[in-house]
Design a protein around this motif. Structure first.
Motif, PDB file in Angstrom:
ATOM      1  N   LEU A  97       3.222 -11.844   9.527  1.00 45.27           N
ATOM      2  CA  LEU A  97       3.124 -10.395   9.382  1.00 45.27           C
ATOM      3  C   LEU A  97       4.313  -9.811   8.605  1.00 45.27           C
ATOM      4  CD1 LEU A  97       1.809  -9.369  12.919  1.00 45.27           C
ATOM      5  CD2 LEU A  97       0.507  -9.742  10.830  1.00 45.27           C
ATOM      6  N   ASP A  98       5.294 -10.645   8.305  1.00 44.10           N
ATOM      7  CA  ASP A  98       6.432 -10.206   7.494  1.00 44.10           C
ATOM      8  C   ASP A  98       6.116 -10.434   6.024  1.00 44.10           C
ATOM      9  OD1 ASP A  98       7.950  -9.429   9.647  1.00 44.10           O
ATOM     10  OD2 ASP A  98       9.066 -11.315   9.770  1.00 44.10           O
ATOM     11  N   VAL A  99       6.340  -9.405   5.201  1.00 47.03           N
ATOM     12  CA  VAL A  99       6.114  -9.541   3.759  1.00 47.03           C
ATOM     13  C   VAL A  99       7.263  -8.883   2.999  1.00 47.03           C
ATOM     14  CG1 VAL A  99       3.600  -9.756   3.812  1.00 47.03           C
ATOM     15  CG2 VAL A  99       4.634  -7.480   3.812  1.00 47.03           C
ATOM     16  N   ALA A 100       7.604  -9.480   1.870  1.00 43.50           N
ATOM     17  CA  ALA A 100       8.665  -8.937   1.020  1.00 43.50           C
ATOM     18  C   ALA A 100       8.124  -8.736  -0.382  1.00 43.50           C
ATOM     19  CB  ALA A 100       9.853  -9.891   0.997  1.00 43.50           C
ATOM     20  N   LEU A 101       8.647  -7.741  -1.068  1.00 43.14           N
ATOM     21  CA  LEU A 101       8.260  -7.466  -2.448  1.00 43.14           C
ATOM     22  C   LEU A 101       9.285  -8.091  -3.388  1.00 43.14           C
ATOM     23  CD1 LEU A 101       7.050  -3.749  -2.456  1.00 43.14           C
ATOM     24  CD2 LEU A 101       5.756  -5.729  -3.229  1.00 43.14           C
ATOM     25  N   ASP A 102       8.783  -8.939  -4.284  1.00 42.96           N
ATOM     26  CA  ASP A 102       9.628  -9.509  -5.321  1.00 42.96           C
ATOM     27  C   ASP A 102       9.335  -8.753  -6.611  1.00 42.96           C
ATOM     28  OD1 ASP A 102      11.190 -11.024  -6.955  1.00 42.96           O
ATOM     29  OD2 ASP A 102       9.886 -12.783  -6.961  1.00 42.96           O
ATOM     30  N   GLY A 103      10.219  -7.825  -6.953  1.00 43.86           N
ATOM     31  CA  GLY A 103       9.982  -6.962  -8.103  1.00 43.86           C
ATOM     32  C   GLY A 103       9.962  -5.505  -7.682  1.00 43.86           C
ATOM     33  N   GLU A 104       9.448  -4.639  -8.557  1.00 43.89           N
ATOM     34  CA  GLU A 104       9.428  -3.210  -8.286  1.00 43.89           C
ATOM     35  C   GLU A 104       8.280  -2.845  -7.346  1.00 43.89           C
ATOM     36  OE1 GLU A 104       9.075  -1.494 -12.132  1.00 43.89           O
ATOM     37  OE2 GLU A 104      11.207  -1.726 -12.612  1.00 43.89           O
ATOM     38  N   GLY A 105       8.364  -1.629  -6.794  1.00 41.03           N
ATOM     39  CA  GLY A 105       7.257  -1.106  -6.008  1.00 41.03           C
ATOM     40  C   GLY A 105       7.598  -0.844  -4.559  1.00 41.03           C
ATOM     41  N   PHE A 106       6.632  -0.238  -3.867  1.00 32.23           N
ATOM     42  CA  PHE A 106       6.799   0.141  -2.472  1.00 32.23           C
ATOM     43  C   PHE A 106       5.480  -0.052  -1.731  1.00 32.23           C
ATOM     44  CE2 PHE A 106       9.617   2.618  -5.102  1.00 32.23           C
ATOM     45  CZ  PHE A 106      10.825   2.623  -4.430  1.00 32.23           C
ATOM     46  N   PHE A 107       5.567  -0.427  -0.461  1.00 29.15           N
ATOM     47  CA  PHE A 107       4.402  -0.388   0.411  1.00 29.15           C
ATOM     48  C   PHE A 107       4.145   1.066   0.790  1.00 29.15           C
ATOM     49  CE2 PHE A 107       6.380  -4.571   1.435  1.00 29.15           C
ATOM     50  CZ  PHE A 107       5.360  -5.379   0.945  1.00 29.15           C
ATOM     51  N   VAL A 108       2.889   1.380   1.093  1.00 31.28           N
ATOM     52  CA  VAL A 108       2.519   2.752   1.468  1.00 31.28           C
ATOM     53  C   VAL A 108       2.189   2.780   2.952  1.00 31.28           C
ATOM     54  CG1 VAL A 108       0.974   4.692   0.995  1.00 31.28           C
ATOM     55  CG2 VAL A 108       1.564   3.093  -0.841  1.00 31.28           C
ATOM     56  N   VAL A 109       2.780   3.721   3.680  1.00 31.27           N
ATOM     57  CA  VAL A 109       2.501   3.882   5.104  1.00 31.27           C
ATOM     58  C   VAL A 109       2.154   5.338   5.383  1.00 31.27           C
ATOM     59  CG1 VAL A 109       4.041   1.975   5.715  1.00 31.27           C
ATOM     60  CG2 VAL A 109       4.917   4.305   5.739  1.00 31.27           C
ATOM     61  N   GLN A 110       1.390   5.546   6.438  1.00 32.12           N
ATOM     62  CA  GLN A 110       0.975   6.886   6.824  1.00 32.12           C
ATOM     63  C   GLN A 110       1.786   7.353   8.024  1.00 32.12           C
ATOM     64  OE1 GLN A 110      -1.434   8.749   5.127  1.00 32.12           O
ATOM     65  NE2 GLN A 110      -0.680  10.431   6.394  1.00 32.12           N
ATOM     66  N   THR A 111       2.428   8.522   7.893  1.00 28.48           N
ATOM     67  CA  THR A 111       3.197   9.085   8.995  1.00 28.48           C
ATOM     68  C   THR A 111       2.600  10.438   9.371  1.00 28.48           C
ATOM     69  OG1 THR A 111       4.796  10.420   7.733  1.00 28.48           O
ATOM     70  CG2 THR A 111       5.221   8.041   7.882  1.00 28.48           C
ATOM     71  N   PRO A 112       3.005  11.009  10.497  1.00 34.37           N
ATOM     72  CA  PRO A 112       2.517  12.350  10.859  1.00 34.37           C
ATOM     73  C   PRO A 112       2.859  13.403   9.814  1.00 34.37           C
ATOM     74  CG  PRO A 112       3.516  11.283  12.758  1.00 34.37           C
ATOM     75  CD  PRO A 112       3.804  10.406  11.586  1.00 34.37           C
ATOM     76  N   ASP A 113       3.871  13.148   8.981  1.00 33.56           N
ATOM     77  CA  ASP A 113       4.288  14.103   7.961  1.00 33.56           C
ATOM     78  C   ASP A 113       3.730  13.763   6.583  1.00 33.56           C
ATOM     79  OD1 ASP A 113       5.875  15.581   9.796  1.00 33.56           O
ATOM     80  OD2 ASP A 113       7.444  14.055   9.625  1.00 33.56           O
TER      81      ASP A 113
END
Length: 254
Positions: free
Chosen positions: A77-93
């Motif tokens: 369940l652990d993942v890392a990004l090699d290179g540019e970019g971001f994971f997207v997560v949903q928050t209350p805001d």
């Protein structure tokens, strides 16, 4: 002399803000996916006799989005990004963006009506951050996993559960990453429209640790403290010179 004090005070004020930024960097040296910040300022050197001191104006901070070292955990369940970019997560805001791929599965219990009009309880397991924020798929929905005996995440983000394709992680980038605002230690927010990433890949079973370099930060902290003390001494010496000048003038006119 007033100009000299103004110059020194401007430097001390900037150094105080620099110290706050460095302290925050050091505090997050163990925060997964954290990106170090730096102050961006212009400088004008003022000659002060044997020494020189600079008049500075800070424009804000810049963030170092360079990749941090990888830590291999062998946790699927652990993942890392090699290179540019971001994971997207949903928050209350609203949606937030992160490099912290330390994910887990939560449990959402639901009551569902069957064809026989009976009510059954089902369990949906969402992929979430350590704070419980759902991780978003490429389709813009939360990643939901059920009955997972095995989970594989390919370099392009495709999720396979028990050998079958389930979903794909959403990874995005921005035209101006420096415009991202820090929402939490490893979460960012922005009004920019996300754009696709290019050349980045996902590494399963690994985490990207903070890119803060403690030795560099501590060295800068020491240099700032010394510079702050020098500026402080310059102001004290200037005040003493003014005091002596006043006393001399007063003695002459007495």
């Amino acid at each position: 002399m007033e100009t000299l004090e103004t110059v020194a005070l401007s430097r001390m004020s900037t150094m105080s803000r620099q110290m706050d930024i460095i302290a925050n960097n050091i505090a997050n040296v163990n925060t997964t996916g954290f990106k170090a910040a730096r102050m961006y300022f212009s400088e004008y050197v003022q000659d002060a006799g044997e020494d020189s001191i600079s008049y500075v104006y800070d424009y804000g901070t810049v963030r170092d989005y360079g990749n941090g070292p990888l830590e291999f955990t062998n946790n699927p369940l652990d993942v890392a990004l090699d290179g540019e970019g971001f994971f997207v997560v949903q928050t209350p805001d609203g949606q937030r963006y992160t490099r912290n791929g330390h994910f887990r599965l939560d449990e959402q219990r639901q009551l569902v009506a069957t064809e026989d009009y009976e009510v059954e309880e089902t369990i949906e397991r969402r992929l979430v951050t350590t704070d419980g924020y759902p991780v978003m798929s490429a389709q813009g929905d939360a990643v939901v996993v059920a009955n997972a005996e095995t989970m594989e995440i390919s370099p392009d983000g495709v999720i396979k559960v028990n050998g079958a394709v389930l979903d794909r992680l959403q990874v995005v980038n921005f035209e101006n990453p420096q415009a991202l605002e820090q929402a939490e230690a490893s979460l960012f927010k922005t009004d920019q429209v996300p754009v696709p990433t290019e050349g980045s890949k996902i590494i399963q079973g690994a985490l990207e640790v903070s890119n803060v370099q403690p030795i560099v930060e501590l060295t800068q902290m020491i240099e700032i403290m010394r510079s702050f003390q020098a500026s402080q001494k310059l102001i004290q010496d200037n005040d003493e010179a003014i005091r002596r000048a006043i006393q001399t003038i007063a003695g002459v006119t007495a």
